[in-house]
Write a protein that holds these residues in place. Structure first.
Motif, PDB file in Angstrom:
ATOM      1  N   GLN A  60     -76.811 -29.778  21.828  1.00  0.00           N
ATOM      2  CA  GLN A  60     -75.268 -29.325  21.543  1.00  0.00           C
ATOM      3  C   GLN A  60     -75.511 -27.958  20.645  1.00  0.00           C
ATOM      4  O   GLN A  60     -76.245 -27.769  20.203  1.00  0.00           O
ATOM      5  N   SER A  65     -71.680 -29.484  24.782  1.00  0.00           N
ATOM      6  CA  SER A  65     -72.844 -30.334  25.303  1.00  0.00           C
ATOM      7  C   SER A  65     -73.579 -29.624  26.368  1.00  0.00           C
ATOM      8  O   SER A  65     -73.018 -29.164  27.481  1.00  0.00           O
ATOM      9  N   GLU A  79     -67.245 -34.712  24.047  1.00  0.00           N
ATOM     10  CA  GLU A  79     -67.284 -34.987  22.846  1.00  0.00           C
ATOM     11  C   GLU A  79     -66.092 -34.613  21.823  1.00  0.00           C
ATOM     12  O   GLU A  79     -65.548 -35.283  21.011  1.00  0.00           O
ATOM     13  N   ARG A  82     -62.735 -35.956  22.790  1.00  0.00           N
ATOM     14  CA  ARG A  82     -62.503 -37.193  22.323  1.00  0.00           C
ATOM     15  C   ARG A  82     -62.388 -37.248  20.927  1.00  0.00           C
ATOM     16  O   ARG A  82     -61.403 -38.205  20.385  1.00  0.00           O
ATOM     17  N   ARG A  83     -62.760 -36.280  20.172  1.00  0.00           N
ATOM     18  CA  ARG A  83     -62.173 -36.254  18.485  1.00  0.00           C
ATOM     19  C   ARG A  83     -60.773 -35.452  18.314  1.00  0.00           C
ATOM     20  O   ARG A  83     -60.752 -35.645  17.166  1.00  0.00           O
TER      21      ARG A  83
END
Length: 90
Positions: A60, A65, A79, A82-83
């Protein structure tokens, strides 16, 4: 390591007249890439500065990523997505 003239966060290393490696930084995160002979330069830097353990695959960098495969590499920000908190429409 030689700083880039176009980006203050980018450094490169030449061995002879060949590009051997790159080091890019963002606040407290960094990404490096290079030939095997560039590893000696990285080891020297890691003795001077506190660095995380090196990852050679699936890393990362600043929320991106980077995944490697036998075909090369790909990048995504799943990721981070998603946050993200969805704000109400009010």
């Amino acid at each position: 390591m030689t700083p880039s003239t176009t980006d203050a966060a980018l450094f490169f290393k030449k061995i002879g007249d060949q590009l051997a490696g790159l080091w890019v930084t963002h606040v407290d995160d960094y990404l490096q890439a290079g030939e095997a002979k560039y590893s000696q330069v990285i080891e020297s830097i890691e003795k001077t500065f506190h660095c995380r353990d090196r990852k050679f695959d699936n890393a990362q960098y600043s929320g991106i990523s980077i995944e490697t495969s036998k075909h090369g590499f790909s990048t995504h920000q799943e990721e981070c997505i998603r946050r993200i908190d969805i704000l109400p429409k009010d």
